[in-house]
Scaffold this active site. Structure first.
Site, short mmCIF file in Angstrom:
data_model
loop_
_atom_site.label_atom_id
_atom_site.label_comp_id
_atom_site.label_asym_id
_atom_site.label_seq_id
_atom_site.Cartn_x
_atom_site.Cartn_y
_atom_site.Cartn_z
N HIS A 98 -4.00 32.14 28.62
CA HIS A 98 -2.83 32.54 29.41
C HIS A 98 -3.22 33.03 30.81
O HIS A 98 -2.40 33.00 31.73
CB HIS A 98 -2.03 33.62 28.69
CG HIS A 98 -1.07 33.08 27.68
ND1 HIS A 98 0.19 32.61 28.01
CD2 HIS A 98 -1.19 32.91 26.34
CE1 HIS A 98 0.81 32.20 26.92
NE2 HIS A 98 -0.01 32.37 25.88
N ASP A 126 4.10 30.27 26.10
CA ASP A 126 4.67 30.54 24.78
C ASP A 126 6.16 30.27 24.85
O ASP A 126 6.87 30.89 25.66
CB ASP A 126 4.42 32.00 24.37
CG ASP A 126 2.94 32.30 24.14
OD1 ASP A 126 2.18 31.34 23.93
OD2 ASP A 126 2.57 33.49 24.18
N GLU A 177 -0.68 28.53 16.21
CA GLU A 177 0.53 29.15 16.76
C GLU A 177 1.56 28.07 17.10
O GLU A 177 1.34 27.26 17.99
CB GLU A 177 0.19 29.95 18.03
CG GLU A 177 -0.83 31.06 17.80
CD GLU A 177 -1.25 31.75 19.09
OE1 GLU A 177 -0.71 31.40 20.16
OE2 GLU A 177 -2.11 32.64 19.03
N HIS A 233 2.64 28.22 21.03
CA HIS A 233 1.69 28.23 22.16
C HIS A 233 1.29 26.80 22.53
O HIS A 233 0.77 26.06 21.70
CB HIS A 233 0.46 29.04 21.76
CG HIS A 233 -0.61 29.09 22.81
ND1 HIS A 233 -1.02 30.26 23.41
CD2 HIS A 233 -1.37 28.11 23.38
CE1 HIS A 233 -1.99 29.99 24.29
NE2 HIS A 233 -2.22 28.69 24.28
#
Length: 252
Positions: free
Chosen positions: A134, A141, A203, A206
């Site tokens: 990130h 996200d 995830e 993500h």
């Protein structure tokens, strides 16, 4: 180190740009700003210019079969200090869930907590060769919302530290109602993949494009292609120390 940290990185110098709020749905107020994460007065809703263009392309793909749906941005660019803050926060929350009455933790308990947290949170790094995804401005996200802004059910909240966060957790669930969670996750993944994004293996929310995780996933899919990362840390800085997770103890 994560496996993707071995991927070579050559930053292309592309700038961070603001995500236009009229194009996507935004989580407002921003969840990490609400917690006090140190953004230094900057908006968390920023991405590298090329990543934003691809995200817009993904939404166009989504809206061809589902014209009333939109991508909802939960989080985008994180300064390293914010990544550090959120790792500390996740450690604290998990400690409270598992050991609410404990005044101290054993080394084994600390290692257990850290191991679970770093499945979902990249450890901040000062090394320019191993930036958190990130912090590159190349990871985002996201979820989906309908025409009224209501969330499309995904089966688990973003940032949940559990097996339910794995993208295919509901794939073989016997309950047809629960199967729709997997279907919605697949729609989101297909939209993002259509624009070149790769989904995090653990995830459902993500996605990244151009960072080391993305390049590693590209190589895993086709080892004959020596893909490298083109986005490094967007705004390098010094993180604050990891907060203790037990009196007199540090997380590592």
């Amino acid at each position: 180190m994560k496996p993707y940290h071995a991927i070579p990185l050559e930053d292309c110098g592309e700038p961070l740009v603001a995500i236009p709020p009229d194009t996507f749905a935004m989580v407002d107020p921003h969840p990490y700003q609400q917690l006090g994460a140190p953004y230094g007065g900057q908006s968390p809703y920023r991405l590298r210019a090329g990543v934003l263009e691809a995200l817009q392309e993904a939404q166009r793909w989504l809206q061809r079969p589902w014209p009333q749906w939109r991508i909802q941005i939960f989080d985008a660019y994180r300064p390293i200090a914010v990544q550090q803050f959120m790792v500390n926060h996740a450690l604290g929350e998990l400690r409270q869930q598992r050991y609410p009455q404990a005044t101290d933790l054993t080394e084994a308990q600390q290692r257990e907590l850290m191991a679970d947290v770093i499945q979902f949170w990249a450890v901040p790094s000062l090394d320019p060769r191993t930036p958190p995804p990130h912090s590159t401005g190349a990871a985002v996200d996201i979820s989906l919302v309908d025409a009224e802004g209501h969330p499309i059910p995904m089966g688990s909240p973003i940032d949940e530290i559990s097996d339910r966060s794995w993208p295919n957790y509901f794939a073989n669930h016997p309950d047809p109602e629960t199967q729709r969670f997997h279907h919605h996750r697949q729609i989101l993944n297909q939209a993002m993949a259509s624009a070149g994004f790769c989904r995090h293996p653990q995830e459902w929310w993500h996605f990244s494009l151009g960072d080391q995780l993305w390049a590693w996933l590209q190589r895993e899919a086709d080892p004959s292609q020596p893909v490298i990362a083109r986005y490094g840390c967007a705004e390098p800085e010094i993180p604050t120390p990891l907060a203790p997770i037990g009196p007199g103890k540090t997380p590592l």
